[in-house]
Design a protein around this motif. Structure first.
Motif, PDB file in Angstrom:
ATOM      1  N   LYS A  89       0.664  -1.313   0.165  1.00  0.00           N
ATOM      2  CA  LYS A  89      -0.123  -0.109  -0.097  1.00  0.00           C
ATOM      3  C   LYS A  89       0.998   1.416  -0.020  1.00  0.00           C
ATOM      4  CE  LYS A  89      -4.055  -1.782   1.558  1.00  0.00           C
ATOM      5  NZ  LYS A  89      -5.152  -1.828   3.113  1.00  0.00           N
ATOM      6  N   GLN A  90       1.963   1.048   0.834  1.00  0.00           N
ATOM      7  CA  GLN A  90       3.117   1.748   0.655  1.00  0.00           C
ATOM      8  C   GLN A  90       3.074   2.612  -0.699  1.00  0.00           C
ATOM      9  OE1 GLN A  90       5.833   2.392   3.934  1.00  0.00           O
ATOM     10  NE2 GLN A  90       4.238   1.400   5.618  1.00  0.00           N
ATOM     11  N   VAL A  91       4.241   1.153  -0.878  1.00  0.00           N
ATOM     12  CA  VAL A  91       4.519   1.617  -2.670  1.00  0.00           C
ATOM     13  C   VAL A  91       3.349   1.945  -3.861  1.00  0.00           C
ATOM     14  CG1 VAL A  91       5.114  -0.214  -4.559  1.00  0.00           C
ATOM     15  CG2 VAL A  91       5.638  -0.457  -2.151  1.00  0.00           C
ATOM     16  N   TYR A  92       2.342   1.930  -3.535  1.00  0.00           N
ATOM     17  CA  TYR A  92       0.830   2.088  -4.161  1.00  0.00           C
ATOM     18  C   TYR A  92       1.253   3.600  -4.086  1.00  0.00           C
ATOM     19  CZ  TYR A  92       1.670  -2.470  -5.203  1.00  0.00           C
ATOM     20  OH  TYR A  92       1.156  -4.276  -6.436  1.00  0.00           O
TER      21      TYR A  92
ATOM     22  N   VAL B 158       5.835  -2.419 -10.891  1.00  0.00           N
ATOM     23  CA  VAL B 158       6.634  -1.867  -9.905  1.00  0.00           C
ATOM     24  C   VAL B 158       7.483  -3.448 -10.401  1.00  0.00           C
ATOM     25  CG1 VAL B 158       6.832  -2.592  -7.610  1.00  0.00           C
ATOM     26  CG2 VAL B 158       4.982  -0.585  -8.127  1.00  0.00           C
ATOM     27  N   GLU B 159       9.265  -2.692 -10.084  1.00  0.00           N
ATOM     28  CA  GLU B 159       9.839  -3.680 -10.381  1.00  0.00           C
ATOM     29  C   GLU B 159      10.250  -4.988  -9.058  1.00  0.00           C
ATOM     30  OE1 GLU B 159      12.272  -6.694 -12.921  1.00  0.00           O
ATOM     31  OE2 GLU B 159      11.228  -5.129 -13.583  1.00  0.00           O
TER      32      GLU B 159
ATOM     33  N   THR C  57      11.473   0.423  -8.180  1.00  0.00           N
ATOM     34  CA  THR C  57      11.970  -1.450  -7.786  1.00  0.00           C
ATOM     35  C   THR C  57      12.364  -1.682  -6.454  1.00  0.00           C
ATOM     36  OG1 THR C  57      13.346  -0.879  -9.815  1.00  0.00           O
ATOM     37  CG2 THR C  57      14.500  -1.889  -8.303  1.00  0.00           C
ATOM     38  N   VAL C  58      11.652  -2.792  -5.997  1.00  0.00           N
ATOM     39  CA  VAL C  58      12.004  -3.043  -4.941  1.00  0.00           C
ATOM     40  C   VAL C  58      12.296  -4.343  -4.520  1.00  0.00           C
ATOM     41  CG1 VAL C  58       9.959  -3.842  -3.306  1.00  0.00           C
ATOM     42  CG2 VAL C  58       9.018  -2.086  -4.427  1.00  0.00           C
ATOM     43  N   CYS C  59      12.827  -4.340  -3.249  1.00  0.00           N
ATOM     44  CA  CYS C  59      13.882  -5.871  -2.538  1.00  0.00           C
ATOM     45  C   CYS C  59      12.954  -5.811  -1.511  1.00  0.00           C
ATOM     46  CB  CYS C  59      14.730  -5.569  -2.316  1.00  0.00           C
ATOM     47  SG  CYS C  59      15.858  -7.084  -2.212  1.00  0.00           S
TER      48      CYS C  59
END
Length: 184
Positions: free
Chosen positions: A54-57, A88-89, A73-75
């Motif tokens: 939700k934070q990413v979006y 979102v990668e 980009t998310v790890c």
């Protein structure tokens, strides 16, 4: 508490692989054609995973009315069931080298294909896979939340009192300065 030998090794690898060829310059948010946001999460429960995405979006939503192109980009430690949504990668620790914590070649290639004027690291802790990507980036301006043990110096680091607040609030603070500071 001191760093472990593995953390020291990973930090050294980040500094060693740092992009020294890039052209450093301040880029005002209005001038930016593209922005790349980096985020990471530690081991998350299913509920925490939902809150993290939700934070990413919410971060993506902040850029909806801006003319620049956004890459995220998310790890994560372990790949969630639903990871490929809305451009979102996402990569996990299966795609990271064990000792150096450097992302493997497919992740690096996917990252370097996306050229950006501004790179923003919103991770509130040192995530070595994210630090590797930030180090190799050719972005003109690299921005991050200020942390004592970052392996290399970003061009602009913002001191935030409550680092653990949600990512969109931290991004709003960073964007405020990117809008206000003039490059000339």
């Amino acid at each position: 508490m001191g760093k472990s030998i593995f953390q020291k090794y990973a930090a050294r690898q980040v500094r060693k692989n740092q992009n020294k060829q890039r052209t450093k310059r301040f880029v005002n948010l209005k001038e930016a054609k593209s922005v790349h946001v980096l985020m990471a999460a530690n081991q998350l429960t299913p509920i925490e995973t939902e809150q993290f995405y939700k934070q990413v979006y919410a971060v993506a939503d902040l850029f909806q009315n801006m003319p620049c192109k956004l890459y995220i980009t998310v790890c994560v430690r372990k790949m969630p069931v639903e990871s490929k949504r809305f451009g979102v990668e996402v990569f996990d620790f299966k795609q990271v080298k064990c000792l150096s914590k450097k992302p493997k070649q497919p992740v690096v290639l996917a990252f370097t294909e996306k050229k950006s004027d501004i790179l923003i690291n919103l991770t509130p802790f040192v995530s070595y896979p994210i630090e590797h990507l930030a180090a190799i980036s050719d972005a003109s301006l690299k921005v991050a939340i200020k942390l004592e043990d970052r392996p290399f110096a970003y061009d602009l680091q913002l001191q935030i009192d409550d680092i653990e607040q949600n990512a969109s609030e931290n991004l709003k603070a960073l964007l405020f300065y990117l809008e206000k500071i003039q490059s000339k």
